[in-house]
Design an enzyme around this catalytic site. Structure first.
Site, mmCIF file in Angstrom:
data_model
loop_
_atom_site.group_PDB
_atom_site.id
_atom_site.type_symbol
_atom_site.label_atom_id
_atom_site.label_comp_id
_atom_site.label_asym_id
_atom_site.label_seq_id
_atom_site.Cartn_x
_atom_site.Cartn_y
_atom_site.Cartn_z
ATOM 1 N N CYS A 123 0.956 -1.136 -0.080
ATOM 2 C CA CYS A 123 -0.128 -0.089 -0.004
ATOM 3 C C CYS A 123 0.897 1.158 -0.002
ATOM 4 O O CYS A 123 0.464 2.098 -0.692
ATOM 5 C CB CYS A 123 -1.009 0.044 1.299
ATOM 6 S SG CYS A 123 -2.284 -1.166 1.147
ATOM 7 N N HIS A 126 2.179 1.807 -3.611
ATOM 8 C CA HIS A 126 0.992 2.045 -4.555
ATOM 9 C C HIS A 126 0.720 3.565 -4.166
ATOM 10 O O HIS A 126 0.698 4.083 -5.250
ATOM 11 C CB HIS A 126 -0.021 1.099 -4.276
ATOM 12 C CG HIS A 126 -1.159 1.509 -4.916
ATOM 13 N ND1 HIS A 126 -1.595 0.712 -6.142
ATOM 14 C CD2 HIS A 126 -2.199 2.473 -4.857
ATOM 15 C CE1 HIS A 126 -2.768 1.057 -6.591
ATOM 16 N NE2 HIS A 126 -3.053 2.096 -5.907
ATOM 17 N N GLU A 127 0.615 4.126 -3.144
ATOM 18 C CA GLU A 127 0.181 5.417 -2.740
ATOM 19 C C GLU A 127 1.248 6.306 -3.252
ATOM 20 O O GLU A 127 0.829 7.594 -3.686
ATOM 21 C CB GLU A 127 -0.339 5.550 -1.469
ATOM 22 C CG GLU A 127 -1.794 4.536 -0.994
ATOM 23 C CD GLU A 127 -2.904 4.703 -2.030
ATOM 24 O OE1 GLU A 127 -2.872 5.814 -2.909
ATOM 25 O OE2 GLU A 127 -3.608 3.766 -1.911
ATOM 26 N N ILE A 128 2.379 6.143 -2.748
ATOM 27 C CA ILE A 128 3.655 7.012 -3.202
ATOM 28 C C ILE A 128 3.597 7.101 -4.722
ATOM 29 O O ILE A 128 4.054 8.208 -4.953
ATOM 30 C CB ILE A 128 4.845 6.647 -2.487
ATOM 31 C CG1 ILE A 128 4.509 6.649 -0.731
ATOM 32 C CG2 ILE A 128 6.100 7.368 -3.003
ATOM 33 C CD1 ILE A 128 5.743 6.425 -0.041
#
Length: 161
Positions: A123, A126-128
């Site tokens: 996560c 993915h978010e970075i």
């Protein structure tokens, strides 16, 4: 929603740790829960700031990461199904480092470090990526990307380009 071009925008660092940032954080939690999802960035709601909220299944409450950056990753990798709150119903496996160390700030601007593995490491990466203007589909081969987009379009959720 995909394929909105804002999903490819690079987010800028947060410099003001104020009430507006606190309101944004609360809005992101509400949006994440309504989506539903386990991770969201400010970019998903049209705000180009480096803010991430994660709410993983075993978390007692959402976690907020401001200006997150990966400072170390393991050589060991893992494969995990990924998707996006901006592309509901579409997933595909992506290979990423299995462990990482993250540096970030909290709502007061205090710097923290956190080590993560498993789903939390996936996560964070993915978010970075999203903060860096890399939509998760870009991590797929062209063939897999085209297949995912076709499946998504068949779901009838795609916004016209």
């Amino acid at each position: 929603m995909f394929p909105d071009r804002r999903l490819s925008a690079v987010a800028v660092p947060v410099t003001a740790f104020d009430d507006e940032l606190r309101r944004l954080a609360l809005d992101l939690v509400d949006t994440l829960r309504a989506a539903p999802g386990i991770g969201i960035t400010a970019g998903h709601v049209g705000v180009p700031l480096r803010v991430v909220v994660l709410e993983l299944p075993d978390d007692p409450e959402p976690s907020l990461y401001i200006n997150p950056e990966v400072v170390w990753v393991s050589e060991e990798t893992q494969r995990h199904a990924e998707g996006s709150v901006s592309m509901p119903g579409a997933t595909e496996e992506i290979e990423r480092p299995a462990k990482l160390r993250l540096r970030f700030q909290d709502l007061d601007g205090t710097v923290h470090e956190e080590e993560a593995q498993g789903l939390r490491a996936v996560c964070h990466q993915h978010e970075i990526d999203q903060l860096d203007g890399i939509f998760w589909l870009q991590r797929l081969s062209r063939l897999k990307r085209e297949r995912v987009v076709k499946r998504y379009e068949k779901l009838g959720r795609a916004v016209p380009r």
